[in-house]
Design a protein around this motif. Structure first.
Motif, PDB file in Angstrom:
ATOM      1  N   THR A  68      51.177  44.680   5.663  1.00  0.00           N
ATOM      2  CA  THR A  68      51.574  43.323   6.405  1.00  0.00           C
ATOM      3  C   THR A  68      52.747  43.786   6.935  1.00  0.00           C
ATOM      4  O   THR A  68      53.684  44.637   6.720  1.00  0.00           O
ATOM      5  N   ILE A  69      53.221  42.959   8.143  1.00  0.00           N
ATOM      6  CA  ILE A  69      54.622  42.910   8.796  1.00  0.00           C
ATOM      7  C   ILE A  69      55.606  42.584   7.646  1.00  0.00           C
ATOM      8  O   ILE A  69      56.699  43.368   7.667  1.00  0.00           O
ATOM      9  N   ASP A  70      55.369  41.733   6.872  1.00  0.00           N
ATOM     10  CA  ASP A  70      56.186  41.312   5.921  1.00  0.00           C
ATOM     11  C   ASP A  70      56.685  42.508   4.605  1.00  0.00           C
ATOM     12  O   ASP A  70      57.746  42.822   4.720  1.00  0.00           O
ATOM     13  N   GLU A  71      55.392  43.205   4.527  1.00  0.00           N
ATOM     14  CA  GLU A  71      55.704  44.482   3.727  1.00  0.00           C
ATOM     15  C   GLU A  71      56.428  45.474   4.294  1.00  0.00           C
ATOM     16  O   GLU A  71      57.401  46.189   3.862  1.00  0.00           O
ATOM     17  N   ILE A  72      56.296  45.783   5.676  1.00  0.00           N
ATOM     18  CA  ILE A  72      56.916  46.757   6.572  1.00  0.00           C
ATOM     19  C   ILE A  72      58.376  46.324   6.627  1.00  0.00           C
ATOM     20  O   ILE A  72      59.360  47.192   6.279  1.00  0.00           O
ATOM     21  N   ASN A  73      58.539  45.113   6.765  1.00  0.00           N
ATOM     22  CA  ASN A  73      59.976  44.609   6.955  1.00  0.00           C
ATOM     23  C   ASN A  73      60.953  44.801   5.714  1.00  0.00           C
ATOM     24  O   ASN A  73      62.037  45.095   5.772  1.00  0.00           O
ATOM     25  N   GLN A  74      60.184  44.526   4.700  1.00  0.00           N
ATOM     26  CA  GLN A  74      60.952  44.526   3.301  1.00  0.00           C
ATOM     27  C   GLN A  74      61.361  46.146   2.928  1.00  0.00           C
ATOM     28  O   GLN A  74      62.655  46.135   2.639  1.00  0.00           O
ATOM     29  N   ILE A  75      60.439  47.007   3.148  1.00  0.00           N
ATOM     30  CA  ILE A  75      60.598  48.237   2.910  1.00  0.00           C
ATOM     31  C   ILE A  75      61.945  48.856   3.925  1.00  0.00           C
ATOM     32  O   ILE A  75      62.966  49.463   3.194  1.00  0.00           O
ATOM     33  N   VAL A  76      61.828  48.538   4.923  1.00  0.00           N
ATOM     34  CA  VAL A  76      62.810  48.958   6.076  1.00  0.00           C
ATOM     35  C   VAL A  76      64.249  48.240   5.564  1.00  0.00           C
ATOM     36  O   VAL A  76      65.161  48.928   5.691  1.00  0.00           O
ATOM     37  N   ASP A  77      64.113  47.058   5.351  1.00  0.00           N
ATOM     38  CA  ASP A  77      65.256  46.332   5.287  1.00  0.00           C
ATOM     39  C   ASP A  77      65.988  46.740   3.854  1.00  0.00           C
ATOM     40  O   ASP A  77      67.283  46.930   3.755  1.00  0.00           O
ATOM     41  N   ILE A  78      65.240  47.053   2.930  1.00  0.00           N
ATOM     42  CA  ILE A  78      65.823  47.695   1.627  1.00  0.00           C
ATOM     43  C   ILE A  78      66.085  49.120   1.697  1.00  0.00           C
ATOM     44  O   ILE A  78      67.457  49.619   1.418  1.00  0.00           O
ATOM     45  N   ASN A  79      65.173  50.063   2.110  1.00  0.00           N
ATOM     46  CA  ASN A  79      65.520  51.428   1.896  1.00  0.00           C
ATOM     47  C   ASN A  79      66.248  52.038   3.155  1.00  0.00           C
ATOM     48  O   ASN A  79      67.058  52.748   2.971  1.00  0.00           O
ATOM     49  N   LEU A  80      66.046  51.398   4.521  1.00  0.00           N
ATOM     50  CA  LEU A  80      66.876  52.111   5.382  1.00  0.00           C
ATOM     51  C   LEU A  80      68.077  50.988   6.036  1.00  0.00           C
ATOM     52  O   LEU A  80      69.319  51.658   5.813  1.00  0.00           O
ATOM     53  N   LEU A  81      67.917  49.675   6.187  1.00  0.00           N
ATOM     54  CA  LEU A  81      69.211  49.203   6.477  1.00  0.00           C
ATOM     55  C   LEU A  81      70.208  48.878   5.277  1.00  0.00           C
ATOM     56  O   LEU A  81      71.276  49.182   5.566  1.00  0.00           O
ATOM     57  N   GLY A  82      69.404  48.780   4.110  1.00  0.00           N
ATOM     58  CA  GLY A  82      70.491  48.907   2.851  1.00  0.00           C
ATOM     59  C   GLY A  82      71.565  49.972   2.812  1.00  0.00           C
ATOM     60  O   GLY A  82      72.521  49.942   2.534  1.00  0.00           O
ATOM     61  N   ALA A  83      70.833  51.382   3.113  1.00  0.00           N
ATOM     62  CA  ALA A  83      71.435  52.555   3.202  1.00  0.00           C
ATOM     63  C   ALA A  83      72.620  52.644   4.104  1.00  0.00           C
ATOM     64  O   ALA A  83      73.658  52.997   4.111  1.00  0.00           O
ATOM     65  N   LEU A  84      71.994  52.114   5.500  1.00  0.00           N
ATOM     66  CA  LEU A  84      72.892  52.042   6.734  1.00  0.00           C
ATOM     67  C   LEU A  84      74.111  51.295   6.329  1.00  0.00           C
ATOM     68  O   LEU A  84      75.315  51.691   6.842  1.00  0.00           O
ATOM     69  N   TYR A  85      73.956  49.945   5.747  1.00  0.00           N
ATOM     70  CA  TYR A  85      75.180  49.074   5.442  1.00  0.00           C
ATOM     71  C   TYR A  85      75.996  49.747   4.444  1.00  0.00           C
ATOM     72  O   TYR A  85      77.254  49.744   4.641  1.00  0.00           O
TER      73      TYR A  85
END
Ligand code: NAD
Length: 249
Positions: A100-117
């Motif tokens: 789902t789009i929610d699953e995609i967003n959650q992984i991107v938010d934590i794994n990628l945005l979290g690392a970038l921040y």
């Protein structure tokens, strides 16, 4: 003066093992995690080694919480020398079109945005103090394509881009940024994933030339080496630690 490390996802698995290993080098640790239980447990185990440690509860996918864990670390310890940018979640193990789009967003938010921040705010402090060393956690799925992990794999490939491009901008100022790409490693996350998808465990172990999963302690040893001055001239590298898994792909 003792060195200081921030470890995200420090409440479990690779983060916890690395916190304990770094403590054995006399390094003070700020443990960042969403889990109170895991974070506090790591702090207890790190303090038992004889260094100072604090738990900072934060969700790495929220920029303001990332800024806050950086500020709190500096408040308590005065500086940041090392950063293990490691918090992450695995995917659901489904094929991409079943996610789902929610699953995609959650992984991107934590794994990628979290690392970038994390790199955004930690590197700022490090560069003000003359430099520092960062290790980002990628994955085998960050260096090869695999089924059932499309979003996860996209975030981990992104981690490698973050690693290499930071070096292009800031190595001259004293920053080292490397990535690790572990294969399947026996941590709670992986145990949970394989319990939900037993057929994938057999596939994973069978496909590893060394015929076993890695251990968190093996990864902790690598991260400690990369973060500290023993690896002073290693920069922008992606070190695979996977029992030969990706070398045969
Ligand atoms: P784990 O589940 O044992 O530990 C992850 C920790 O991160 C947990 O304590 C969890 O509470 C924390 N966390 C999750 N979401 C968070 C958030 N939003 N904010 C703060 N903390 C959060 O898993 P692990 O295997 O130790 O995984 C650590 C990293 O290693 C992840 O980035 C994962 O993708 C990567 N990795 C693991 C393996 C493996 O086989 N274990 C292989 C390759 C890469």
């Amino acid at each position: 003066m003792s060195k200081v490390a921030i470890i995200t996802g420090g409440g479990s698995g690779l983060g916890q093992a690395t916190a304990i290993r770094m403590a054995q080098e006399g390094i003070n640790i700020a443990v960042v995690d969403v889990s109170d239980k895991g974070g506090n447990e790591t702090v207890e185990r790190v303090k038992a080694v004889g260094v100072d440690a604090i738990f900072i509860k934060a969700d790495v996918s929220k920029a303001e919480e990332v800024k806050s864990y950086v500020d709190k670390t500096v408040e308590h310890f005065g500086s940041i020398d090392y950063f293990f940018n490691n918090a992450g979640i695995s995917g659901s193990g489904k094929f991409y079109l079943d996610t789902t789009i929610d699953e995609i967003n959650q992984i991107v938010d934590i794994n990628l945005l979290g690392a970038l921040y994390g790199v955004r705010y930690v590197a700022e402090v490090m560069l003000k103090n003359g430099g520092g060393s960062i290790v980002n956690t990628a994955s085998s799925a960050g260096v090869i394509g695999q089924d059932s992990v499309v979003t996860y794999s996209a975030t981990k490939h992104g981690i490698i881009g973050l690693t290499r491009s930071m070096v292009a901008e800031y190595a001259k100022d004293g920053l080292r940024v490397n990535a690790i790409a572990p294969g399947p490693t026996e941590t709670p996350m992986v145990r949970a994933f394989y319990e939900a998808n037993p057929e994938m465990k057999e596939n994973a172990t069978g496909g590893i030339p060394q015929k076993r999963l890695g251990t968190p302690e093996e990864v902790a040893e690598l991260v400690t080496f990369l973060l500290t001055s023993k690896a002073e001239y290693i920069n922008g590298e992606v070190i695979r630690i996977d029992g030969g898994f990706t070398s045969t792909k």
